[in-house]
Design a protein around this motif. Structure first.
Motif, PDB file in Angstrom:
ATOM      1  N   UNK A 136      -1.342  -2.915  -0.607  1.00 37.59           N
ATOM      2  CA  UNK A 136       0.024  -2.362  -1.006  1.00 37.59           C
ATOM      3  C   UNK A 136       0.310  -0.879  -0.697  1.00 37.59           C
ATOM      4  N   UNK A 137      -0.578  -0.270  -0.318  1.00 35.44           N
ATOM      5  CA  UNK A 137       0.028   1.250  -0.286  1.00 35.44           C
ATOM      6  C   UNK A 137      -1.224   2.094   0.174  1.00 35.44           C
ATOM      7  N   UNK A 138      -1.197   3.342   0.523  1.00 41.11           N
ATOM      8  CA  UNK A 138      -1.984   4.301   0.728  1.00 41.11           C
ATOM      9  C   UNK A 138      -1.645   5.648   0.056  1.00 41.11           C
ATOM     10  N   UNK A 139      -2.442   6.326  -0.639  1.00 40.08           N
ATOM     11  CA  UNK A 139      -2.218   7.659  -1.219  1.00 40.08           C
ATOM     12  C   UNK A 139      -3.137   8.761  -0.786  1.00 40.08           C
ATOM     13  N   UNK A 140      -2.363   9.718  -0.248  1.00 40.60           N
ATOM     14  CA  UNK A 140      -2.952  11.014   0.141  1.00 40.60           C
ATOM     15  C   UNK A 140      -3.148  11.908  -0.998  1.00 40.60           C
ATOM     16  N   UNK A 141      -4.272  12.677  -1.175  1.00 37.49           N
ATOM     17  CA  UNK A 141      -4.233  13.508  -2.208  1.00 37.49           C
ATOM     18  C   UNK A 141      -5.138  14.852  -1.882  1.00 37.49           C
ATOM     19  N   UNK A 142      -4.556  15.915  -2.004  1.00 36.91           N
ATOM     20  CA  UNK A 142      -5.243  17.253  -1.848  1.00 36.91           C
ATOM     21  C   UNK A 142      -4.743  18.416  -2.601  1.00 36.91           C
TER      22      UNK A 142
END
Length: 458
Positions: A221-227
Motif C-alpha cells: 500500500x505504500x512506503x514510508x521514509x523516516x529519519x
C-alpha cells in the motif's frame, strides 16, 4: 560528526537555536538581521551590521570605527500552513507536535573596523523549513484507506559561520569578501502511496535491489521514509561544507551609493544519517527496514544582488535591491540513497524542477531622535512548479511586508526589532509521483517573522 563540530553546534544551541526557520523565499530567509529584514530584505548598499557577512560583505565598511557585537534571535511562526485534499476536502494542518510550529534561529556577529580595513565573524541561520502534520491526517493514509499512524513532517536548517572583511579602496569604492563553514541538517517523515512508488519505478526514478523486494510484497500500500532526531541542535541527516561571497559598494554622490554582491553555490557533503524504511502492506502489516540514508548533492543556490541606497533627506534613507537566485541548478531532484542494515539498496530521485527566482526588495528608514523607524516589502516569482509540490516541503511564500525600529540607548548600545509577514500563498498539485492519485493537494501558507537583536559598540 567530529567532537569539534558537535561542540560548535552545542554552542550555537546555547545562543538560542531551538529549531529551524520556516521557509520564506523558498529555503532562504528574506533578509539577514533586523535592519535588512525590516527594510524588505534590502542589504546591497546600506549598513546592516554583522549580517552583511551573509549579504554584501563590502557594507561592513559602512559602520562606525571600533568594534561592535551583535546578538539576536530570529523567531518564525507559521500563522497558517495547511494541506488540503482537493478530492475529499480534508485538511492537514501543521501544528505543535514533535516539530513545533514556531522556530528559533541564532544571530551572533562581531565586527572590528580599523582604518580602511574592516573584518568580522558571525553565526547566522540562513534559512530552512519546518512542518508537522502528525500521524493521523490523510497524508498518513494509503490510497487503499489504511491509516498507517506514520509521521509526515520535515525540518531543515542551513547554518552559516562566516568570516569576512571589507577594504575601502578610496573615498568611493569599497570591496569585500567572506568565506564560511556551512552546516545543513534535515529531518523527514514522508509516506509515499503504492501508486507513487509505482510511478517512480515506471519512470526509472526508483532503482536498486530493494525495488523487486518491495514490489513483491503482497498487498503493498505504500512506503514510508523516516529519519529524525528530537534534539534541537542535531538532525536525522546532516553534513558540513563551505561557501562564500564577494561584494562591492560605490558612492555615486554624497547621498547615493550602489552595491553588488555574488554568493557562490554551496559545496556541501552528502547529508547522511540513520533512517527507517517501512513498507505498508494490507496483508503483512508494516515491515520496517532500518538502515542508513544519504541525501546526495543537496546544495544552496548561487545569488546575485544589485542595489541602491539613497539618503533622500537628513533623516530619510531609501533602498532597493534586485536579486537573482539560482534554484534551477541545485533543485532539479531530491536524490535519496538508502542502504538497509540487513542488505539491499534503494536509489530514489524525487522530481522538483525548481525555477530560478528574481526578488525585488524595497525599504525605507526614517530617523527621529533616538529612534529609527523602518518599513519594506519584497516580491518574487514562484520557484516551485505546480506539478512537483510536496506537502512536507511547502516553500511557497513569494510576497512579504515588513516593519521595524531601532532604539539607541546611547552611543554604545542599540536595540533592533523587525517584523516580516509572508502573505498567504496557495499552490496545488495533482500530479504523480509527488502526490497520490487519490489525493490531489493544495498548500496554503502564510507566516510571521520576528527579529530581536542587541548591539554593543566599543
Amino acid at each position: 560528526m567530529s567532537h569539534f563540530q558537535r561542540l560548535v553546534l552545542i554552542v550555537l544551541g546555547a545562543l538560542g537555536l531551538a529549531g529551524p526557520a520556516s521557509a520564506t523565499n523558498v529555503f532562504r530567509l528574506e533578509g539577514y538581521g533586523a535592519v535588512s529584514r525590516a527594510m524588505g530584505g534590502t542589504s546591497a548598499a546600506h549598513d546592516t551590521g554583522s549580517a552583511a557577512l551573509l549579504a554584501n560583505p563590502a557594507t561592513l565598511g559602512l559602520g562606525s570605527g571600533g568594534s561592535r557585537l551583535d546578538l539576536g534571535i530570529d523567531l518564525v511562526t507559521t500563522s497558517h500552513l495547511e494541506i488540503e485534499n482537493a478530492a475529499t476536502g480534508e485538511t492537514a494542518r501543521s501544528g505543535h507536535r514533535d516539530v513545533a510550529s514556531a522556530y528559533y534561529a541564532p544571530q551572533a556577529g562581531y565586527v572590528r573596523r580599523s582604518g580602511a580595513l574592516t573584518w568580522g565573524v558571525g553565526a547566522y541561520a540562513g534559512g530552512g523549513l519546518g512542518t508537522e502534520y502528525g500521524k493521523n491526517s490523510f497524508l498518513s493514509r494509503t490510497p487503499g484507506g489504511i491509516d498507517t499512524g506514520l509521521e509526515n513532517s520535515s525540518r531543515l536548517l542551513v547554518l552559516h559561520i562566516p568570516l569576512g572583511m571589507s577594504y575601502q579602496v578610496d573615498d568611493r569604492l569599497t570591496v569585500g569578501g567572506a568565506i564560511e563553514a556551512q552546516w545543513t541538517g534535515m529531518n523527514l517523515g514522508l509516506l509515499l502511496g503504492a501508486d507513487q512508488v509505482a510511478s517512480l519505478i515506471g519512470r526509472n526514478r526508483a532503482r536498486g535491489s530493494l525495488v523487486p523486494a518491495l514490489a513483491g510484497i503482497p498487498g503493498l500500500e505504500g512506503a514510508h521514509f523516516s529519519f529524525s532526531r528530537s534534539s534541537d541542535v542535531e538532525s536525522g541527516a546532516d553534513a558540513w561544507g563551505w561557501g562564500g561571497r564577494l561584494g562591492l559598494t560605490y558612492r555615486l554622490s554624497e547621498s547615493t551609493r550602489i552595491g553588488a554582491a555574488y554568493g557562490f553555490r554551496s559545496h556541501m557533503d552528502d547529508l547522511e544519517g540513520k533512517a527507517r524504511l517501512t513498507a505498508v502492506s494490507s496483508v503483512a502489516g508494516q515491515i520496517a527496514l532500518p538502515g542508513r540514508i544519504r541525501i546526495v548533492d543537496f546544495q544552496m543556490p548561487s545569488t546575485l544582488t544589485v542595489g541602491i541606497a539613497h539618503q533622500a533627506t537628513e533623516n530619510l534613507l531609501l533602498a532597493a535591491d534586485v536579486s537573482h537566485v539560482g534554484w534551477k541548478k541545485v533543485m532539479k531532484d531530491i536524490k535519496v540513497r538508502y542502504a538497509a542494515d540487513g542488505g539491499g539498496e534503494l536509489a530514489v530521485e524525487l522530481p522538483q524542477n525548481y525555477r530560478d527566482v528574481t526578488i525585488l526588495s524595497l525599504g525605507a528608514a526614517y530617523r527621529i531622535d533616538r529612534w529609527t523607524l523602518r518599513a519594506g516589502a519584497s516580491i518574487a516569482n514562484q520557484a516551485i512548479p505546480d506539478n512537483t509540490l510536496f506537502g512536507v516541503i511547502p516553500a511557497t511564500p513569494t510576497r512579504h511586508l515588513s516593519a521595524g525600529f531601532s532604539y539607541d540607548f546611547g552611543r554604545s548600545n542599540t536595540l533592533d526589532f523587525a517584523y516580516s509577514h509572508a502573505l498567504r500563498e496557495s499552490l496545488g498539485n495533482a500530479s504523480e509521483p509527488n502526490v497520490s492519485s487519490g489525493a490531489p493537494i493544495r498548500s496554503t501558507h502564510a507566516q510571521d517573522n520576528f527579529v530581536l537583536s542587541y548591539t554593543h559598540r566599543f
